[in-house]
Scaffold this motif. Sequence first.
Motif, PDB file in Angstrom:
ATOM      1  N   MET A  81       5.959  12.715 -12.822  1.00 29.77           N
ATOM      2  CA  MET A  81       7.195  11.939 -12.957  1.00 29.77           C
ATOM      3  C   MET A  81       6.949  10.734 -13.868  1.00 29.77           C
ATOM      4  N   ASP A  82       8.002  10.270 -14.504  1.00 31.83           N
ATOM      5  CA  ASP A  82       7.918   9.118 -15.390  1.00 31.83           C
ATOM      6  C   ASP A  82       8.048   7.846 -14.558  1.00 31.83           C
ATOM      7  N   VAL A  83       6.918   7.193 -14.319  1.00 33.39           N
ATOM      8  CA  VAL A  83       6.877   5.963 -13.538  1.00 33.39           C
ATOM      9  C   VAL A  83       5.967   4.970 -14.249  1.00 33.39           C
ATOM     10  N   PRO A  84       6.151   3.672 -14.022  1.00 27.27           N
ATOM     11  CA  PRO A  84       5.259   2.688 -14.643  1.00 27.27           C
ATOM     12  C   PRO A  84       3.856   2.739 -14.040  1.00 27.27           C
ATOM     13  N   GLN A  85       2.905   2.272 -14.822  1.00 29.18           N
ATOM     14  CA  GLN A  85       1.510   2.195 -14.350  1.00 29.18           C
ATOM     15  C   GLN A  85       1.428   1.260 -13.144  1.00 29.18           C
ATOM     16  N   THR A  86       0.788   1.732 -12.081  1.00 36.61           N
ATOM     17  CA  THR A  86       0.757   1.010 -10.809  1.00 36.61           C
ATOM     18  C   THR A  86      -0.668   0.939 -10.281  1.00 36.61           C
ATOM     19  N   GLU A  87      -1.013  -0.207  -9.695  1.00 34.50           N
ATOM     20  CA  GLU A  87      -2.370  -0.405  -9.160  1.00 34.50           C
ATOM     21  C   GLU A  87      -2.280  -1.156  -7.835  1.00 34.50           C
ATOM     22  N   TYR A  88      -3.062  -0.733  -6.848  1.00 36.69           N
ATOM     23  CA  TYR A  88      -3.113  -1.460  -5.579  1.00 36.69           C
ATOM     24  C   TYR A  88      -4.276  -2.435  -5.608  1.00 36.69           C
ATOM     25  N   LEU A  89      -4.027  -3.698  -5.206  1.00 39.67           N
ATOM     26  CA  LEU A  89      -5.041  -4.752  -5.188  1.00 39.67           C
ATOM     27  C   LEU A  89      -5.309  -5.146  -3.742  1.00 39.67           C
ATOM     28  N   PRO A  90      -6.282  -4.514  -3.092  1.00 44.50           N
ATOM     29  CA  PRO A  90      -6.494  -4.782  -1.665  1.00 44.50           C
ATOM     30  C   PRO A  90      -6.920  -6.212  -1.368  1.00 44.50           C
ATOM     31  N   GLU A  91      -7.559  -6.893  -2.347  1.00 42.42           N
ATOM     32  CA  GLU A  91      -8.031  -8.249  -2.073  1.00 42.42           C
ATOM     33  C   GLU A  91      -6.886  -9.229  -1.863  1.00 42.42           C
ATOM     34  N   ILE A  92      -5.703  -8.914  -2.392  1.00 42.25           N
ATOM     35  CA  ILE A  92      -4.535  -9.768  -2.149  1.00 42.25           C
ATOM     36  C   ILE A  92      -3.390  -8.968  -1.531  1.00 42.25           C
ATOM     37  N   ARG A  93      -3.686  -7.759  -1.078  1.00 40.55           N
ATOM     38  CA  ARG A  93      -2.725  -6.889  -0.401  1.00 40.55           C
ATOM     39  C   ARG A  93      -1.395  -6.838  -1.151  1.00 40.55           C
ATOM     40  N   LEU A 118       0.842  -1.199   0.000  1.00 44.99           N
ATOM     41  CA  LEU A 118       0.000   0.000   0.000  1.00 44.99           C
ATOM     42  C   LEU A 118       0.874   1.245   0.000  1.00 44.99           C
ATOM     43  N   ASN A 119       1.936   1.205   0.770  1.00 38.23           N
ATOM     44  CA  ASN A 119       2.892   2.305   0.814  1.00 38.23           C
ATOM     45  C   ASN A 119       3.449   2.574  -0.589  1.00 38.23           C
ATOM     46  N   GLU A 120       3.935   1.519  -1.246  1.00 33.71           N
ATOM     47  CA  GLU A 120       4.522   1.702  -2.577  1.00 33.71           C
ATOM     48  C   GLU A 120       3.488   2.170  -3.589  1.00 33.71           C
ATOM     49  N   ALA A 121       2.297   1.595  -3.549  1.00 31.32           N
ATOM     50  CA  ALA A 121       1.250   2.008  -4.490  1.00 31.32           C
ATOM     51  C   ALA A 121       0.917   3.484  -4.318  1.00 31.32           C
ATOM     52  N   VAL A 180       0.776  -4.763  -4.682  1.00 34.59           N
ATOM     53  CA  VAL A 180       0.840  -3.705  -5.677  1.00 34.59           C
ATOM     54  C   VAL A 180       1.217  -4.346  -7.011  1.00 34.59           C
ATOM     55  N   LEU A 181       0.489  -3.976  -8.061  1.00 29.85           N
ATOM     56  CA  LEU A 181       0.702  -4.515  -9.402  1.00 29.85           C
ATOM     57  C   LEU A 181       1.327  -3.424 -10.265  1.00 29.85           C
ATOM     58  N   VAL A 182       2.492  -3.720 -10.838  1.00 29.27           N
ATOM     59  CA  VAL A 182       3.239  -2.737 -11.618  1.00 29.27           C
ATOM     60  C   VAL A 182       3.397  -3.245 -13.051  1.00 29.27           C
ATOM     61  N   LYS A 183       2.970  -2.446 -14.017  1.00 32.95           N
ATOM     62  CA  LYS A 183       3.127  -2.810 -15.418  1.00 32.95           C
ATOM     63  C   LYS A 183       4.581  -2.628 -15.823  1.00 32.95           C
ATOM     64  N   ARG A 184       5.140  -3.616 -16.487  1.00 28.83           N
ATOM     65  CA  ARG A 184       6.555  -3.574 -16.839  1.00 28.83           C
ATOM     66  C   ARG A 184       6.810  -2.496 -17.893  1.00 28.83           C
ATOM     67  N   TYR A 185       7.845  -1.718 -17.670  1.00 27.40           N
ATOM     68  CA  TYR A 185       8.213  -0.702 -18.649  1.00 27.40           C
ATOM     69  C   TYR A 185       9.263  -1.204 -19.631  1.00 27.40           C
ATOM     70  N   ASP A 186       9.863  -2.373 -19.345  1.00 28.15           N
ATOM     71  CA  ASP A 186      10.879  -2.934 -20.232  1.00 28.15           C
ATOM     72  C   ASP A 186      10.256  -3.956 -21.193  1.00 28.15           C
ATOM     73  N   ARG A 187       9.015  -3.693 -21.574  1.00 27.61           N
ATOM     74  CA  ARG A 187       8.287  -4.522 -22.521  1.00 27.61           C
ATOM     75  C   ARG A 187       7.648  -3.642 -23.586  1.00 27.61           C
ATOM     76  N   THR A 188       7.393  -4.210 -24.761  1.00 21.47           N
ATOM     77  CA  THR A 188       6.628  -3.522 -25.797  1.00 21.47           C
ATOM     78  C   THR A 188       5.332  -4.284 -26.005  1.00 21.47           C
ATOM     79  N   TRP A 189       4.296  -3.568 -26.391  1.00 21.32           N
ATOM     80  CA  TRP A 189       2.952  -4.132 -26.440  1.00 21.32           C
ATOM     81  C   TRP A 189       2.426  -4.101 -27.877  1.00 21.32           C
TER      82      TRP A 189
END
Length: 447
Positions: free
Chosen positions: A204-216, A190-193, A218-227
């Motif tokens: 600031m340039d940071v990766p997309q981040t989401e907090y998932l309280p149901e599993i406590r 939660l702190n990091e999210a 933080v989910l971070v989308k990788r920036y070293d990937r192409t989509w």
Amino acid sequence: MTKELFVYIAGRKIGTLDEVNESLRFRYEDSYRKDPSAIPLSSWIPLREDETVGAPVRNYFENLLPEGDLRDLISKAIQVSKENVFGFLEHFGGDMAGNLSILLPGEEPGQRRYLPIPRPLILEWSENHSGKPLVLQAKDSRLSISGAQDKISLYLDSSGEFYLPVGDAPSTHILKPDIRFREGMSHSSLNEAFVMKLAEKIGMDVPQTEYLPEIRSVLVKRYDRTWPEDSSGPIGRIKQEDLCQLSDVLSNKKYEAEGGLTLSQCFGLVRKHSTQPGPDTIRLIGWLAFNGAVGNMDGHAKNLSMLTNRDKTVRLAPFYDLMSTTIYPELSRKMAFRIGGENRPEWLMSRHWKRFADEMEIKSPLVFRTIENIIGKVQKELPSVKLEIENLALSESERTFLDKLTRHIEKSATMANRLQIATKGRTSERDRELPHEEEEEKIIGPS
């Protein structure tokens, strides 16, 4: 018989890693080494050499492994010495940070195999494991090295289901449950999210981040990937080197206090390797100011990386692993780097930033406009970020911690503003804005 590991980029074998006379050796494939479009693993492992042996190889690959206490835990679990870089990579290869994958002889690249992992299993593991890596509980031992840490490399499909990558299958996200192997770090995810959302909010340039309280977690989308535009297309990888790799030192040199990289060396590396050194220098100053404002004392050299795009342009990677560490009394109260000779945030003042500007050969007005801009935006955006997180389905304990964290950062930012900015006097609203990109190259120079 000598054991070997094969190193791939985008499904192409580029070289072989093995051990000779108790030293690691890397040998490029001739076809890759002679390819005009080839990019070396590292400037310390040059394409002009058909093989490199010893420290440069060890230092590069060692920096791909877990660090510190985590490596100790994993070492005991897999019964491989923590100093045995090759042994670790034998157990965990596949999907690495950046654009590499490392496979055993006989393993085929590009298989794109994934193991489904239900969210309740992640919660059960994070609450009950005693440092045992999640991937060691799986039946397939060649899973991502990141899965052997307190964070998990995952593939997230279009419906939001999680999968563990097998072999060289690329992950798309990093999942970081609450840290439980260290005492006194409650609600770390939660702190990091919160801090990552705050960094994003202020530009600031940071990766997309989401907090998932149901599993406590933080989910971070990788920036070293192409989509791919087509969701069924392959995920690509982007070359990444952290500053320890770029300077040819082991990961235990990430802290300045331990004889590791200094700020001067870090700024020098960014300027040397970036194809946009002006903007990246300003971003790096902003990162330092943000860390001070939120109380992040763990902003070390391995939290800074350079990305090399396919067109060979190089830039400072988005910032990651941002959190407020000073809220935890058990953690260090000193900054990872000295700024103008000072590493205690409660003693960091404008004169230290002026000394820093002189040492980095950056014009001091640029430094002060940057830190004032960052601190001011942190103070302004704190309430809106708190409200955004509060709208999630948080527990009472999480809400209590969120209140505490917000007050703590507010106090930290106020102190930073008072000590670092107020003594310089207020600038006009126009001067407070950062310079446009075309001005940045002109401003950087002797102060």
